[in-house]
Design a protein around this motif. Structure first.
Motif, PDB file in Angstrom:
ATOM      1  N   ARG A  22       0.829  -1.213   0.000  1.00 19.36           N
ATOM      2  CA  ARG A  22       0.000   0.000   0.000  1.00 19.36           C
ATOM      3  C   ARG A  22       0.857   1.254   0.000  1.00 19.36           C
ATOM      4  NH1 ARG A  22      -3.334  -3.188   3.164  1.00 19.36           N
ATOM      5  NH2 ARG A  22      -2.350  -2.526   5.102  1.00 19.36           N
ATOM      6  N   CYS A  23       2.017   1.197   0.617  1.00 18.27           N
ATOM      7  CA  CYS A  23       2.911   2.363   0.670  1.00 18.27           C
ATOM      8  C   CYS A  23       3.591   2.627  -0.674  1.00 18.27           C
ATOM      9  CB  CYS A  23       3.983   2.167   1.738  1.00 18.27           C
ATOM     10  SG  CYS A  23       3.355   2.215   3.414  1.00 18.27           S
ATOM     11  N   ILE A  24       4.016   1.580  -1.366  1.00 13.27           N
ATOM     12  CA  ILE A  24       4.798   1.783  -2.590  1.00 13.27           C
ATOM     13  C   ILE A  24       3.968   1.798  -3.864  1.00 13.27           C
ATOM     14  CG2 ILE A  24       6.900   0.859  -1.547  1.00 13.27           C
ATOM     15  CD1 ILE A  24       6.455  -1.705  -3.184  1.00 13.27           C
ATOM     16  N   LEU A  25       2.720   1.322  -3.803  1.00 19.36           N
ATOM     17  CA  LEU A  25       1.896   1.275  -5.015  1.00 19.36           C
ATOM     18  C   LEU A  25       1.721   2.641  -5.685  1.00 19.36           C
ATOM     19  CD1 LEU A  25       0.257  -0.366  -7.010  1.00 19.36           C
ATOM     20  CD2 LEU A  25      -1.729  -0.062  -5.511  1.00 19.36           C
ATOM     21  N   PRO A  26       1.446   3.713  -4.949  1.00 20.47           N
ATOM     22  CA  PRO A  26       1.305   5.014  -5.621  1.00 20.47           C
ATOM     23  C   PRO A  26       2.563   5.431  -6.389  1.00 20.47           C
ATOM     24  CG  PRO A  26       0.415   5.137  -3.407  1.00 20.47           C
ATOM     25  CD  PRO A  26       1.108   3.813  -3.528  1.00 20.47           C
ATOM     26  N   ASP A  27       3.734   5.133  -5.851  1.00 22.57           N
ATOM     27  CA  ASP A  27       4.985   5.467  -6.541  1.00 22.57           C
ATOM     28  C   ASP A  27       5.177   4.619  -7.792  1.00 22.57           C
ATOM     29  OD1 ASP A  27       5.676   7.431  -4.691  1.00 22.57           O
ATOM     30  OD2 ASP A  27       6.736   6.000  -3.411  1.00 22.57           O
ATOM     31  N   ILE A  28       4.822   3.350  -7.713  1.00 23.85           N
ATOM     32  CA  ILE A  28       4.936   2.467  -8.880  1.00 23.85           C
ATOM     33  C   ILE A  28       4.004   2.952  -9.984  1.00 23.85           C
ATOM     34  CG2 ILE A  28       4.480   0.127  -9.731  1.00 23.85           C
ATOM     35  CD1 ILE A  28       5.361  -0.864  -6.914  1.00 23.85           C
ATOM     36  N   LEU A  29       2.764   3.261  -9.623  1.00 26.18           N
ATOM     37  CA  LEU A  29       1.803   3.746 -10.615  1.00 26.18           C
ATOM     38  C   LEU A  29       2.273   5.048 -11.246  1.00 26.18           C
ATOM     39  CD1 LEU A  29      -1.555   2.976  -8.782  1.00 26.18           C
ATOM     40  CD2 LEU A  29      -0.535   1.732 -10.689  1.00 26.18           C
ATOM     41  N   ALA A  30       2.787   5.969 -10.428  1.00 26.70           N
ATOM     42  CA  ALA A  30       3.266   7.252 -10.953  1.00 26.70           C
ATOM     43  C   ALA A  30       4.423   7.033 -11.922  1.00 26.70           C
ATOM     44  CB  ALA A  30       3.693   8.164  -9.800  1.00 26.70           C
ATOM     45  N   PHE A  31       5.323   6.092 -11.613  1.00 25.93           N
ATOM     46  CA  PHE A  31       6.450   5.824 -12.504  1.00 25.93           C
ATOM     47  C   PHE A  31       5.966   5.317 -13.855  1.00 25.93           C
ATOM     48  CE2 PHE A  31       9.489   2.816 -14.336  1.00 25.93           C
ATOM     49  CZ  PHE A  31      10.539   3.684 -14.576  1.00 25.93           C
ATOM     50  N   TYR A  32       5.049   4.343 -13.844  1.00 21.06           N
ATOM     51  CA  TYR A  32       4.591   3.770 -15.109  1.00 21.06           C
ATOM     52  C   TYR A  32       3.690   4.714 -15.903  1.00 21.06           C
ATOM     53  CZ  TYR A  32       6.978  -0.566 -14.414  1.00 21.06           C
ATOM     54  OH  TYR A  32       7.958  -1.505 -14.262  1.00 21.06           O
ATOM     55  N   SER A  34       4.507   7.916 -16.062  1.00 21.80           N
ATOM     56  CA  SER A  34       5.428   8.941 -16.556  1.00 21.80           C
ATOM     57  C   SER A  34       5.980   8.543 -17.927  1.00 21.80           C
ATOM     58  CB  SER A  34       6.597   9.116 -15.578  1.00 21.80           C
ATOM     59  OG  SER A  34       7.471   7.996 -15.641  1.00 21.80           O
ATOM     60  N   MET A  35       6.512   9.527 -18.629  1.00 19.75           N
ATOM     61  CA  MET A  35       7.106   9.260 -19.944  1.00 19.75           C
ATOM     62  C   MET A  35       8.276   8.284 -19.815  1.00 19.75           C
ATOM     63  SD  MET A  35       5.307  10.759 -22.160  1.00 19.75           S
ATOM     64  CE  MET A  35       6.305  10.860 -23.624  1.00 19.75           C
ATOM     65  N   GLU A  36       9.109   8.474 -18.795  1.00 24.01           N
ATOM     66  CA  GLU A  36      10.262   7.585 -18.588  1.00 24.01           C
ATOM     67  C   GLU A  36       9.793   6.152 -18.322  1.00 24.01           C
ATOM     68  OE1 GLU A  36      14.019   6.875 -15.536  1.00 24.01           O
ATOM     69  OE2 GLU A  36      12.641   8.525 -15.174  1.00 24.01           O
ATOM     70  N   GLY A  37       8.779   5.995 -17.487  1.00 21.28           N
ATOM     71  CA  GLY A  37       8.258   4.670 -17.179  1.00 21.28           C
ATOM     72  C   GLY A  37       7.659   3.997 -18.402  1.00 21.28           C
ATOM     73  N   GLN A  38       6.937   4.760 -19.206  1.00 22.30           N
ATOM     74  CA  GLN A  38       6.353   4.200 -20.422  1.00 22.30           C
ATOM     75  C   GLN A  38       7.442   3.780 -21.403  1.00 22.30           C
ATOM     76  OE1 GLN A  38       3.360   6.822 -21.978  1.00 22.30           O
ATOM     77  NE2 GLN A  38       2.312   6.944 -20.014  1.00 22.30           N
ATOM     78  N   TRP A  44      11.262  -2.939 -22.310  1.00 19.49           N
ATOM     79  CA  TRP A  44      11.172  -4.252 -21.681  1.00 19.49           C
ATOM     80  C   TRP A  44      10.303  -5.190 -22.528  1.00 19.49           C
ATOM     81  CZ3 TRP A  44       6.863  -6.901 -19.912  1.00 19.49           C
ATOM     82  CH2 TRP A  44       7.123  -8.064 -19.185  1.00 19.49           C
ATOM     83  N   LYS A  45       9.153  -4.675 -23.005  1.00 20.36           N
ATOM     84  CA  LYS A  45       8.271  -5.496 -23.839  1.00 20.36           C
ATOM     85  C   LYS A  45       8.987  -5.937 -25.112  1.00 20.36           C
ATOM     86  CE  LYS A  45       4.162  -4.126 -24.857  1.00 20.36           C
ATOM     87  NZ  LYS A  45       2.887  -3.409 -25.076  1.00 20.36           N
ATOM     88  N   LYS A  46       9.749  -5.042 -25.706  1.00 15.13           N
ATOM     89  CA  LYS A  46      10.479  -5.372 -26.933  1.00 15.13           C
ATOM     90  C   LYS A  46      11.495  -6.481 -26.658  1.00 15.13           C
ATOM     91  CE  LYS A  46      12.751  -3.050 -30.761  1.00 15.13           C
ATOM     92  NZ  LYS A  46      13.208  -1.766 -31.287  1.00 15.13           N
ATOM     93  N   ARG A  47      12.205  -6.396 -25.528  1.00 17.12           N
ATOM     94  CA  ARG A  47      13.174  -7.451 -25.166  1.00 17.12           C
ATOM     95  C   ARG A  47      12.473  -8.781 -24.945  1.00 17.12           C
ATOM     96  NH1 ARG A  47      15.235  -3.364 -21.808  1.00 17.12           N
ATOM     97  NH2 ARG A  47      14.378  -4.400 -19.982  1.00 17.12           N
TER      98      ARG A  47
END
Length: 54
Positions: A22-32, A34-38, A44-47
């Motif tokens: 519950r503590c880290i989920l908001p940070d994970i969602l924000a990263f993915y 973001s443009m960098e996360g996308q 990763w998908k390409k690999r």
């Protein structure tokens, strides 16, 4: 509908795992979101596709 028990063979109590999640989920969602996360996710998908086709 009954809640399915998660697999936890770590020895860490399930309530502690859920509290950390519950503590880290908001940070994970924000990263993915973001443009960098996308960009990193697309790389990763390409690999993964390359590995499957090899």
């Amino acid at each position: 509908m009954a809640k399915k028990d998660p697999i936890n063979n770590t020895g860490i109590p399930q309530h502690q795992i859920e509290a950390i999640a519950r503590c880290i989920l908001p940070d994970i969602l924000a990263f993915y979101e973001s443009m960098e996360g996308q960009r990193e996710f697309a790389e990763w998908k390409k690999r993964q596709e390359t590995k499957q086709n090899s």
